[in-house]
Design an enzyme around this catalytic site. Structure first.
Site, PDB file in Angstrom:
ATOM      1  CG  PHE A 130      -1.935   1.061   1.227  1.00  0.00           C
ATOM      2  CD1 PHE A 130      -3.059   0.945   0.435  1.00  0.00           C
ATOM      3  CD2 PHE A 130      -1.786   2.204   1.998  1.00  0.00           C
ATOM      4  CE1 PHE A 130      -4.025   1.950   0.415  1.00  0.00           C
ATOM      5  CE2 PHE A 130      -2.739   3.205   1.979  1.00  0.00           C
ATOM      6  CZ  PHE A 130      -3.856   3.075   1.187  1.00  0.00           C
ATOM      7  CG  ASP A 201       0.668  -1.493   7.679  1.00  0.00           C
ATOM      8  OD1 ASP A 201      -0.408  -1.880   8.162  1.00  0.00           O
ATOM      9  OD2 ASP A 201       0.781  -0.423   7.047  1.00  0.00           O
ATOM     10  CE  LYS A 227      -7.391   0.140   5.726  1.00  0.00           C
ATOM     11  NZ  LYS A 227      -5.957   0.155   5.482  1.00  0.00           N
TER      12      LYS A 227
HETATM   13  C1  PLP Z   1      -5.337   1.395   5.168  1.00  0.00           C
HETATM   14  C2  PLP Z   1      -3.856   1.357   5.171  1.00  0.00           C
HETATM   15  C3  PLP Z   1      -3.131   2.456   5.612  1.00  0.00           C
HETATM   16  C4  PLP Z   1      -3.835   3.701   6.036  1.00  0.00           C
HETATM   17  O1  PLP Z   1      -2.995   4.738   6.272  1.00  0.00           O
HETATM   18  P1  PLP Z   1      -3.520   6.108   6.895  1.00  0.00           P
HETATM   19  O2  PLP Z   1      -2.289   6.686   7.456  1.00  0.00           O
HETATM   20  O3  PLP Z   1      -4.572   5.755   7.907  1.00  0.00           O
HETATM   21  O4  PLP Z   1      -4.142   6.898   5.806  1.00  0.00           O
HETATM   22  C5  PLP Z   1      -1.751   2.342   5.662  1.00  0.00           C
HETATM   23  N1  PLP Z   1      -1.124   1.215   5.291  1.00  0.00           N
HETATM   24  C6  PLP Z   1      -1.801   0.136   4.840  1.00  0.00           C
HETATM   25  C7  PLP Z   1      -1.068  -1.097   4.431  1.00  0.00           C
HETATM   26  C8  PLP Z   1      -3.190   0.181   4.749  1.00  0.00           C
HETATM   27  O5  PLP Z   1      -3.860  -0.864   4.301  1.00  0.00           O
END
Ligand code: PLP
Length: 416
Positions: A130, A201, A227
């Protein structure tokens, strides 16, 4: 073991009646007729959130005002929520705190990781991760400007890239598009063997699959609250620092909430040595209150049952797609076997965007991820087996009637 799948509406309805988790659905706001397969992007709203927010607004903020920091324990709220998340991810109570966003938390812990490995200069990441994680790491090394670099490798070859200059391997455990799961225990072990640290993460893991940071001996972790934890839009995120690293390195956003004695108002920063140091400043109490509602529901659910159900939901969806939608050009991009996926499944289709818009118009909500991925999330707390049937029948209808070709489904909205 692959879960057994059911392919008739009747059999799926029977599974719903026998589902030991079925009663959790009642605890969420879900509009009648809506099939919500996007809990992996924004979890549904816990019904308790409305009353709880109202109480915090009317009584704690409206009436108790500033006395709430002590009287209503606002000051330790982010720590209390940290302990609730710790139990979901195999951490100790004093290793997790809720604060800021996932990206900001990643910045903090990666900076600590680099400080703990001063003779190494590489943050190793997966190239199809991501993107915000990659962007944040790139921003960090640019800021440090001391020769550190972010190095990318493919998912398949990442382990082979843990060379002697890697300070930290920073991976997302569950891939955001495909739901593929990394073997956290094994990869962490390999990182440690090579002298590197491991940062995970957990955005698509926490509340979706069993996570055991302690068993894996993970060094750092981050994850988001909105989530699978159902904390509400923009809910604060969390971070984990293994006890053995606390007090050994300093996080860069050294605000007063991480000071050893914040109310001494000393001129100079003096870090506290515990997990509180990872907080920078005043926390968003209203958002934390909403997140706690989601965590309290999740805390009552049996993770083994959740995992079994999520695999069965995914397997049923896939089997129904194979049986009813094989001729429409969808290609599975997730792992074939349910046990290799977390709580979501993804297909590519050249007209993915328009197809998803047409589905949403029929009250089947999944999401689209560029360039061509349709993603469906299965939140076992509130998704039913019969939803698998209804969703696949809606996909079939959109394809046979070709309603995705309507012009209104071709225009891209700001948020996909
Ligand atoms: C949803 C998600 C994020 C979200 O990041 P924000 O800082 O809350 O915008 C970050 N990393 C991953 C892998 C995600 O799936």
């Amino acid at each position: 073991m692959e879960p057994s799948v059911s392919l008739t509406r009747q059999a799926l309805e029977t599974l719903d009646r026998e589902d030991p988790l079925a009663s959790f659905r009642e605890e969420f706001m879900l509009p009648d007729g809506l099939i919500y397969l996007d809990g992996n992007s924004l979890g549904a709203m816990p019904k308790t959130a409305r009353a709880r927010i109202d109480e915090v607004v009317s009584q704690e903020w409206g009436h108790d005002l500033i006395t709430s920091w002590n009287k209503n324990d606002w000051f330790d709220l982010s720590l209390r929520l940290g302990t609730k998340i710790a139990r979901l991810i195999g951490a100790n109570d004093d290793e997790v705190v809720v604060s800021d966003s996932t990206g900001i938390n990643l910045y903090k812990v990666l900076c600590m990781a680099l400080a703990l490995r001063p003779d190494r200069n590489v943050i190793l990441m997966e190239d199809s991760n991501f993107p915000t994680d990659n962007y944040v790491a790139q921003g960090l090394v640019r800021q440090l400007g001391r020769g550190q670099e972010v190095r990318f490798a493919s998912r398949e070859t990442i382990i082979d890239h843990i060379t002697s200059d890697v300070a930290v391997l920073a991976l997302t455990q569950v891939h955001y598009k495909t739901g593929a799961v990394f073997d956290m225990d094994e990869i962490t072990r390999r990182a440690h063997e090579a002298g590197a640290l491991a940062c995970w993460d957990l955005c698509h893991s926490a509340g979706a699959i069993a996570v055991d940071l302690g068993r894996a001996r993970a060094d750092f972790a981050v994850g988001c609250g909105y989530k699978f934890l159902n904390g509400g839009p923009g809910a604060p995120a969390f971070l984990y620092v293994a006890k053995r690293h606390q007090g050994k390195a300093q996080q860069p956003l050294s605000g007063w909430w991480g000071h050893a004695d914040p109310f001494a108002f000393e001129r100079d920063y003096r870090p506290t040595k515990d997990i509180r140091q990872l907080q920078s400043g005043t926390q968003p109490i209203l958002s934390l209150a909403a997140l706690e509602c989601g965590l309290d529901i999740m805390g009552r659910a049996d993770m083994a049952l959740l995992r079994t159900k999520s695999m069965a939901l995914g397997a049923s969806f896939k089997a129904l797609m194979d049986a009813h939608c094989a001729e429409f050009g969808f290609t599975l991009t997730s792992p074939q076997r349910a046990e290799d996926r977390a709580s979501q499944i993804a297909y590519t289709h050249p007209h993915g965007y328009a197809i998803m818009q047409a589905l949403i118009a029929q009250d089947v909500i999944g999401d689209f991820r560029a360039p061509d991925i349709l993603r469906f999330g299965f939140t076992p707390l509130y998704t039913r087996y019969q939803d698998m049937w209804n969703a696949v029948m809606a996909i079939k209808a959109v394809m046979t009637e070709q309603s995705w070709k309507l012009p209104q489904y071709a225009t891209r909205t700001k948020v996909t």
